[in-house]
Design an enzyme around this catalytic site. Structure first.
Site, mmCIF file in Angstrom:
data_model
loop_
_atom_site.group_PDB
_atom_site.id
_atom_site.type_symbol
_atom_site.label_atom_id
_atom_site.label_comp_id
_atom_site.label_asym_id
_atom_site.label_seq_id
_atom_site.Cartn_x
_atom_site.Cartn_y
_atom_site.Cartn_z
ATOM 1 N N GLY A 8 0.053 23.058 21.331
ATOM 2 C CA GLY A 8 -1.191 23.356 21.168
ATOM 3 C C GLY A 8 -1.888 24.073 21.957
ATOM 4 O O GLY A 8 -1.814 25.073 22.468
ATOM 5 N N ARG A 9 -2.778 23.639 23.177
ATOM 6 C CA ARG A 9 -3.148 23.924 24.516
ATOM 7 C C ARG A 9 -2.362 24.360 25.292
ATOM 8 O O ARG A 9 -2.359 25.296 26.391
ATOM 9 C CB ARG A 9 -4.140 22.605 25.060
ATOM 10 C CG ARG A 9 -5.444 22.471 23.789
ATOM 11 C CD ARG A 9 -5.949 21.088 24.472
ATOM 12 N NE ARG A 9 -5.249 20.149 24.411
ATOM 13 C CZ ARG A 9 -4.984 18.556 24.774
ATOM 14 N NH1 ARG A 9 -6.284 18.657 25.484
ATOM 15 N NH2 ARG A 9 -4.469 17.855 24.307
ATOM 16 N N LYS A 35 -0.493 16.170 8.823
ATOM 17 C CA LYS A 35 -0.848 15.753 10.676
ATOM 18 C C LYS A 35 -1.917 15.118 11.379
ATOM 19 O O LYS A 35 -2.997 14.834 10.182
ATOM 20 C CB LYS A 35 -1.746 17.383 10.865
ATOM 21 C CG LYS A 35 -1.327 17.230 12.982
ATOM 22 C CD LYS A 35 -0.980 18.643 13.268
ATOM 23 C CE LYS A 35 -1.564 18.432 14.494
ATOM 24 N NZ LYS A 35 -3.053 17.855 14.290
ATOM 25 N N CYS A 78 -8.284 14.866 12.356
ATOM 26 C CA CYS A 78 -9.117 15.910 13.053
ATOM 27 C C CYS A 78 -10.123 14.735 13.167
ATOM 28 O O CYS A 78 -11.176 14.713 12.275
ATOM 29 C CB CYS A 78 -9.782 17.424 12.339
ATOM 30 S SG CYS A 78 -11.170 17.615 12.883
ATOM 31 N N ASN A 128 3.561 15.576 18.904
ATOM 32 C CA ASN A 128 2.626 16.385 19.173
ATOM 33 C C ASN A 128 1.817 15.371 20.401
ATOM 34 O O ASN A 128 1.430 14.553 19.882
ATOM 35 C CB ASN A 128 1.741 16.853 17.890
ATOM 36 C CG ASN A 128 0.603 17.819 18.065
ATOM 37 O OD1 ASN A 128 -0.908 17.343 18.252
ATOM 38 N ND2 ASN A 128 0.284 18.549 19.480
HETATM 39 C C1 FMN Z 1 -10.011 23.049 20.445
HETATM 40 C C2 FMN Z 1 -9.273 21.811 19.441
HETATM 41 C C3 FMN Z 1 -9.188 22.467 18.487
HETATM 42 C C4 FMN Z 1 -8.147 21.930 17.265
HETATM 43 N N1 FMN Z 1 -8.142 22.527 15.776
HETATM 44 C C5 FMN Z 1 -7.406 21.800 14.966
HETATM 45 C C6 FMN Z 1 -7.402 21.567 14.003
HETATM 46 O O1 FMN Z 1 -8.188 22.057 13.160
HETATM 47 N N2 FMN Z 1 -6.882 21.177 12.995
HETATM 48 C C7 FMN Z 1 -5.853 19.905 13.262
HETATM 49 O O2 FMN Z 1 -5.072 19.299 12.732
HETATM 50 N N3 FMN Z 1 -5.797 19.400 14.394
HETATM 51 C C8 FMN Z 1 -6.769 20.433 15.328
HETATM 52 N N4 FMN Z 1 -6.358 20.036 17.423
HETATM 53 C C9 FMN Z 1 -5.326 18.906 17.409
HETATM 54 C C10 FMN Z 1 -3.897 20.039 17.926
HETATM 55 O O3 FMN Z 1 -3.860 20.456 16.704
HETATM 56 C C11 FMN Z 1 -3.549 19.082 18.596
HETATM 57 O O4 FMN Z 1 -3.026 18.121 17.789
HETATM 58 C C12 FMN Z 1 -3.691 18.159 19.982
HETATM 59 O O5 FMN Z 1 -4.693 19.267 20.751
HETATM 60 C C13 FMN Z 1 -2.826 17.936 20.645
HETATM 61 O O6 FMN Z 1 -1.737 18.787 21.504
HETATM 62 P P1 FMN Z 1 -1.701 19.514 22.571
HETATM 63 O O7 FMN Z 1 -1.809 18.923 23.859
HETATM 64 O O8 FMN Z 1 -0.583 20.151 22.149
HETATM 65 O O9 FMN Z 1 -2.808 20.677 21.780
HETATM 66 C C14 FMN Z 1 -7.725 20.865 18.026
HETATM 67 C C15 FMN Z 1 -7.894 20.405 19.024
HETATM 68 C C16 FMN Z 1 -8.146 21.083 19.991
HETATM 69 C C17 FMN Z 1 -8.284 20.895 21.519
#
Ligand code: FMN
Length: 361
Positions: A250-251, A155, A110, A226
């Site tokens: 995620g997104r 992670k 994070c 990821n």
């Molecule tokens: C708004 C937001 C909040 C996130 N919160 C967390 C979190 O609580 N813990 C974490 O490990 N990663 C967090 N992430 C990162 C995501 O888990 C992920 O690694 C990142 O969005 C890339 O993956 P994606 O492109 O599939 O979304 C967050 C990302 C975003 C955009």
């Protein structure tokens, strides 16, 4: 169509997942209602809570307890903890074990100030030796309490910045103290969410872990890739280009929570199968709303629908009027009326920017 690459479900320590696809922790997005919505659509091997404060869990603050709330339909569940104090993290992990966690994850990625200023999240990437000791404390505590039933994972991002790419060595060191799986978001902290995901960075972690501990088929810990997986084809590409054992999304799930079902179909059969039709997409929006009402309350559900409709709307075509109606909804009935009207052909914008034609009554 290319043959499936890695159709094997992932195992994390003793926990065998049904697939190799994981829902990412995304703070403020992956609540119980969302996790169940994604699970019901199929293909999801493991869902993760948003990051949880062990202090908050141990003190029993309402916010932390809400974020950690789960039920029997929400399994297998990964609870993610953040922080830089080994003993507090270990105690938080034991709390999580007692409250439904199938897997415990330590957040090492994070980039947000609130978390890094307390030496948690991706700040842990700056002090790898200390971070390994921290992970070891958590692993030992959880192993002792559960007799190895609950695995601990981590992670990470690639490193704090390009001058300090630590993920390959750190992943190996973490695995050596008993971390059972490593997820790598293929960006540095400095990048935040800018630039594309760096497959070569994830690949370096996969190769380092395989070289040191063997591939997952021979007992090595799986590495989960990821970042930026928005379609089933991109999940396949992530596996193909990095050699990772699984993919965390995620997104990409926010507009299309059925991405797990289609990605798993693509990986195992070579065909992703059809996208849901419009009535099914609307039924999914309703289901998510209904689950928020059930698990939380009207205020929470309306608030979240207002935020989430712009994501969900991406899979509904040009629908600005629908989004506007959902954003200004004052009651659950307003949300359902708007969705009914959309299904009947209204609340859309056509390519010339004009609203929908009036529908015959
Ligand atoms: C708004 C937001 C909040 C996130 N919160 C967390 C979190 O609580 N813990 C974490 O490990 N990663 C967090 N992430 C990162 C995501 O888990 C992920 O690694 C990142 O969005 C890339 O993956 P994606 O492109 O599939 O979304 C967050 C990302 C975003 C955009």
């Amino acid at each position: 169509m290319r043959a499936p690459d890695h159709p094997a479900p992932v195992s994390i320590g003793p926990v065998r997942l049904a697939t190799n696809l994981l829902l990412a922790p995304v703070a403020n997005y992956c609540d119980l209602a969302w996790r169940i919505t994604c699970r019901e659509l199929g293909g999801l091997g493991l869902a993760c809570t948003d990051l949880l404060s062990p202090h908050g869990l141990l003190r029993g603050t309402a916010q932390s307890l809400d974020l950690a709330s789960t039920n029997q339909d929400d399994r297998p569940l990964c609870m993610q903890l953040y922080g830089g104090e080994p003993d507090i993290l270990a105690q938080g992990a034991l709390w999580a074990v007692d409250h439904g966690a199938t897997v415990i994850d330590i957040n090492m990625g994070c980039p947000v100030d609130k978390v890094t200023k307390k030496d948690g999240g991706s700040k842990l990437l700056c002090t790898p030796d200390r971070t390994v000791l921290l992970a070891q404390t958590v692993v030992r505590a959880v192993e002792r309490a559960t007799r190895g039933r609950v695995p601990v994972t981590a992670k990470l991002r690639l490193g704090w910045d390009d001058s300090c790419i630590v993920a390959p060595d750190l992943a190996v060191a973490l695995a050596r103290v008993g971390i059972s799986a490593i997820t790598v978001h293929g960006r540095t902290t400095e990048q935040m969410f800018k630039g594309g995901v760096r497959h070569e960075g994830i690949r370096a972690v996969v190769e380092a872990v395989r070289a040191a501990l063997g591939p997952p088929e021979q007992g090595g810990p799986p590495v989960i890739g990821n970042g930026d997986v928005l379609t089933p084809e991109l999940a396949q590409e992530m596996i193909h280009r990095t050699g990772c054992a699984g993919v965390m999304i995620g997104r990409g799930s926010f507009a299309r929570p059925w991405i797990f079902r289609r990605a798993w179909a693509l990986l195992t059969t070579g065909e992703p199968g059809p996208e849901p039709d419009e009535p099914e997409r609307i039924a999914i929006v309703r289901r998510y709303f209904e689950l928020m009402l059930r698990f939380r309350d009207e205020h929470y559900a309306l608030n979240h629908m207002r935020r989430r409709i712009s994501w969900m709307g991406k899979a509904l075509g040009p629908c600005k009027p629908l989004k506007e109606r959902v954003r200004t909804a004052r009651s659950p009935a307003d949300i359902h009326d708007a969705l009914d009207e959309f299904l009947a052909g209204g609340l859309r914008v056509f390519s010339d920017g004009a609203g929908a034609e009036p529908q015959p009554v």
